[in-house]
Design a protein around this motif. Structure first.
Motif, short mmCIF file in Angstrom:
data_model
loop_
_atom_site.label_atom_id
_atom_site.label_comp_id
_atom_site.label_asym_id
_atom_site.label_seq_id
_atom_site.Cartn_x
_atom_site.Cartn_y
_atom_site.Cartn_z
N ASP A 157 0.86 -1.18 0.00
CA ASP A 157 0.00 0.00 0.00
C ASP A 157 0.89 1.24 0.00
O ASP A 157 1.46 1.61 1.03
N TYR A 158 1.07 1.82 -1.19
CA TYR A 158 1.83 3.07 -1.31
C TYR A 158 0.87 4.20 -0.99
O TYR A 158 0.27 4.82 -1.87
N ASN A 159 0.73 4.45 0.29
CA ASN A 159 -0.30 5.34 0.83
C ASN A 159 0.29 6.72 1.07
O ASN A 159 1.40 6.83 1.59
N PRO A 160 -0.43 7.80 0.70
CA PRO A 160 0.10 9.15 0.96
C PRO A 160 0.31 9.44 2.45
O PRO A 160 1.10 10.32 2.79
N GLY A 161 -0.39 8.70 3.33
CA GLY A 161 -0.32 8.99 4.76
C GLY A 161 0.87 8.36 5.44
O GLY A 161 0.74 7.54 6.36
N PRO A 165 5.11 12.47 3.29
CA PRO A 165 4.08 12.37 2.26
C PRO A 165 4.51 12.88 0.89
O PRO A 165 3.86 12.57 -0.11
N VAL A 166 5.60 13.64 0.81
CA VAL A 166 6.03 14.16 -0.50
C VAL A 166 7.17 13.34 -1.10
O VAL A 166 7.63 13.63 -2.20
N SER A 167 7.65 12.33 -0.39
CA SER A 167 8.75 11.51 -0.89
C SER A 167 8.31 10.71 -2.12
O SER A 167 7.19 10.17 -2.16
N ARG A 234 8.44 4.29 -7.77
CA ARG A 234 8.41 5.73 -7.54
C ARG A 234 6.99 6.13 -7.17
O ARG A 234 6.02 5.72 -7.82
N ARG A 235 6.88 6.92 -6.13
CA ARG A 235 5.57 7.30 -5.61
C ARG A 235 5.22 8.72 -6.06
O ARG A 235 6.07 9.60 -6.10
N VAL A 236 3.96 8.92 -6.41
CA VAL A 236 3.46 10.26 -6.73
C VAL A 236 2.76 10.81 -5.49
O VAL A 236 1.81 10.19 -4.99
#
Length: 317
Positions: A157-161, A165-167, A234-236
């Motif tokens: 789970d590539y979760n923004p929380g 959070p900006v990585s 890579r995460r957005v």
């Protein structure tokens, strides 16, 4: 030496249900397939959400496998680790979960997730092993007799929380330890593969693709006829991404050595068959748990060498 990455080859469900031919080039490190079953991503999302919202169930799940836990949340507090949450299971770990907890989790997608992995493993593992055996020049099924003991399931789970959070670091650069991995994605881009013969060149994979990647064990046992695929996620920022991964590795007591006549020399330990899959997994495990934030090195344990570089020294001397 195996051929370069062949992202253009997509294998139909009908073909993937049969033994793939060598021309499908599983040895080129990356192959896209159309799986016979799609992951239940709605159920997977519910399961993650439930465990985040119900710490008692999360703690009980981890207590079922106290050695390393099952639900990993290091990214909640560690901004330097991979910024993802994971659920790590295997047939053995699943058998340890108390029935009362299982009943509770089943209403939040747990059983749907396990059913998916069982069908995916029964359908795809034998055919992929058969194809890899053709490329390797040796029957890899002989070292994969105890699949129920060395299959691992992972939900990501590539979760923004998370703590950062900006990585963009969803999952750091690495090569899997085992024979091969099947990565199922929810449609969100982020997975990237490093071109085998162009280090530093990262190839984005379509978010709706299901990907088969070979690992270090396949490279060694095939005498490097099969490439091991280095990859990352890579995460957005602000975008949630889910994936389900099936890891397949040789039996833990299998010896890591190349097939006879392989056109490559490895380190003496590898050539002599002195290294078991179980030992190799433990060596790699420390580094990957550190990268994921689930282990802290103490007393100078971390020598600063990247995981893949450390493994290359072990394999090639």
């Amino acid at each position: 030496m195996a051929a370069a990455v062949a992202l253009q080859r997509t294998i139909s469900a009908a073909v993937s249900a049969k033994a793939l031919t060598t021309s499908e080039r599983l040895g080129s490190a990356v192959v896209l397939i159309r799986p016979v079953i799609q992951p239940p991503f709605c159920a997977i999302r519910r399961l993650f959400d439930h465990l985040h919202a119900n710490p008692n169930d999360a703690a009980s799940l981890n207590a079922a496998y106290p050695k390393r836990g099952i639900f990993k949340t290091a990214a909640m507090v560690n901004k330097f680790s991979d910024q993802k949450f994971t659920i790590d299971l295997s047939p053995t770990r699943d058998s340890l979960i108390p029935q009362a907890l299982r009943v509770s989790l089943n209403s939040h997608g747990f059983d749907d997730m396990l059913s998916f992995f069982r069908i995916a493993a029964d359908t795809h593992v034998p055919t992929i092993l058969s194809s890899l055996s053709q490329i390797a020049g040796t029957d890899l099924t002989l070292s994969h007799r105890q699949q129920s003991l060395n299959l691992n399931f992972r939900l990501c789970d590539y979760n923004p929380g998370t703590a950062d959070p900006v990585s963009s670091n969803g999952c750091g650069e690495h090569t899997d330890y085992g024979t091969f991995s099947i990565i199922f994605q929810d449609g969100t881009p982020g997975l990237e593969i490093e071109a085998p013969y162009a280090p530093g060149t990262w190839i984005p994979i379509p978010g709706d693709a299901t990907v088969v990647l070979a690992g270090w064990c396949a490279l060694i046992m095939s005498g490097r006829r099969i490439c091991a695929a280095r990859h990352r996620v890579r995460r957005v920022p602000g975008v949630r991404r889910l994936s389900a991964v099936l890891f397949v590795a040789p039996d833990l007591d299998a010896k890591l050595k190349p097939t006879a006549g392989a056109p490559v020399n490895f380190s003496q330990k590898i050539m002599d068959g002195d290294i078991s899959v179980e030992w190799f997994k433990e060596v790699m495990g420390k580094k990957w748990r550190y990268r994921e934030g689930n282990l802290e090195f103490v007393g100078g344990e971390d020598d600063g060498v990247a995981q893949d570089d450390e493994i290359k020294r072990l394999i090639f001397g």
